[in-house]
Motif scaffolding. Structure first.
Motif, short mmCIF file in Angstrom:
data_model
loop_
_atom_site.label_atom_id
_atom_site.label_comp_id
_atom_site.label_asym_id
_atom_site.label_seq_id
_atom_site.Cartn_x
_atom_site.Cartn_y
_atom_site.Cartn_z
N GLY A 92 0.81 -1.21 0.00
CA GLY A 92 0.00 0.00 0.00
C GLY A 92 0.85 1.26 0.00
N LYS A 93 0.27 2.31 -0.52
CA LYS A 93 1.00 3.58 -0.62
C LYS A 93 1.36 4.12 0.76
N ARG A 94 0.47 3.97 1.72
CA ARG A 94 0.72 4.48 3.07
C ARG A 94 1.95 3.81 3.69
N LYS B 299 5.63 5.38 4.64
CA LYS B 299 6.09 5.22 6.02
C LYS B 299 7.50 4.63 6.10
N TYR B 300 7.81 3.65 5.24
CA TYR B 300 9.07 2.92 5.36
C TYR B 300 10.12 3.26 4.30
N ASN C 50 8.14 0.48 -4.55
CA ASN C 50 7.03 -0.27 -3.99
C ASN C 50 6.72 -1.40 -4.97
N GLN C 51 7.41 -2.53 -4.81
CA GLN C 51 7.24 -3.65 -5.73
C GLN C 51 6.47 -4.77 -5.05
N LYS C 52 5.70 -5.50 -5.84
CA LYS C 52 4.88 -6.56 -5.28
C LYS C 52 5.61 -7.90 -5.19
N SER C 53 6.58 -8.15 -6.07
CA SER C 53 7.17 -9.49 -6.11
C SER C 53 8.69 -9.51 -6.22
N ARG C 54 9.34 -8.36 -6.10
CA ARG C 54 10.80 -8.33 -6.20
C ARG C 54 11.39 -7.64 -4.99
#
Length: 189
Positions: free
Chosen positions: A78-80, A84-85, A115-119
């Motif tokens: 998520g964008k939030r 944050k991180y 912000n990657q989903k699988s890497r």
């Protein structure tokens, strides 16, 4: 709405989500073991339970699978969470690259947090290194492995024996750590 059902002599708790938009019934087991059933509004509860019983082995297997990750932090992309991180991840990565690059002395262009989903990370032939923001949430040894892995692509842009020899210079037990990383549930490339 919280419900319970007996599967294979175990009482399993699940959350029933009723949706007007659901095209079919769906079972989901999340990291942490949360079991969610999504069903079309108006469907009889007996049909829902029959469906769960029919898929009971899959449900039990998934719940058991995720038990091995208890204590791990899982976040959706998520964008939030990214906001944050992101900075924490960048500070970590830059500091560890500086540390490990004393071994390699590789030249690189820029370091980016994505912000990657699988890497977990990637390295371009232009010398740009990218990392997933979730690296900041991993135990140190896993984060170090990812950082060294991408750093070594600056020397060998493949996964040849020469590449793994480079990784081994900084992380002698890399096969063990690589396996731990695979068990986090995200694919590593």
């Amino acid at each position: 709405m919280k419900k319970k059902i007996a599967l294979h002599e175990k009482e399993i708790e699940y959350t029933l989500k009723v949706s007007k938009k659901a095209s079919s019934m769906r079972l989901t087991v999340y990291p942490g073991g949360e079991f969610v059933v999504t069903a079309l509004q108006g469907i009889h509860e007996g049909l829902i339970e029959q469906f769960i019983v029919k898929k009971s082995q899959w449900v039990i297997d998934k719940i058991e699978y995720f038990k091995q990750f208890s204590g791990h932090v899982f976040l959706k992309s998520g964008k939030r969470d990214f906001v944050k991180y992101k900075n924490e991840a960048l500070i970590l990565v830059q500091s560890r690259i500086k540390h490990f690059n004393t071994i390699y002395d590789f030249k690189f262009n820029k370091v980016t947090i994505k912000n990657q989903k699988s890497r977990w990370g990637s390295c371009s032939k232009k010398g740009n290194i990218n990392f997933n923001y979730k690296i900041a949430l991993l135990p140190q040894e896993l984060a170090d492995y990812i950082i060294v892995h991408e750093l070594c692509h600056l020397g060998e842009f493949n996964h040849s024996r020469k590449f793994w020899n480079l990784v081994e210079k900084a992380i002698p037990n890399y096969p063990e750590i690589k396996n731990k990383l695979k068990k986090t549930g995200l694919r590593f490339s």
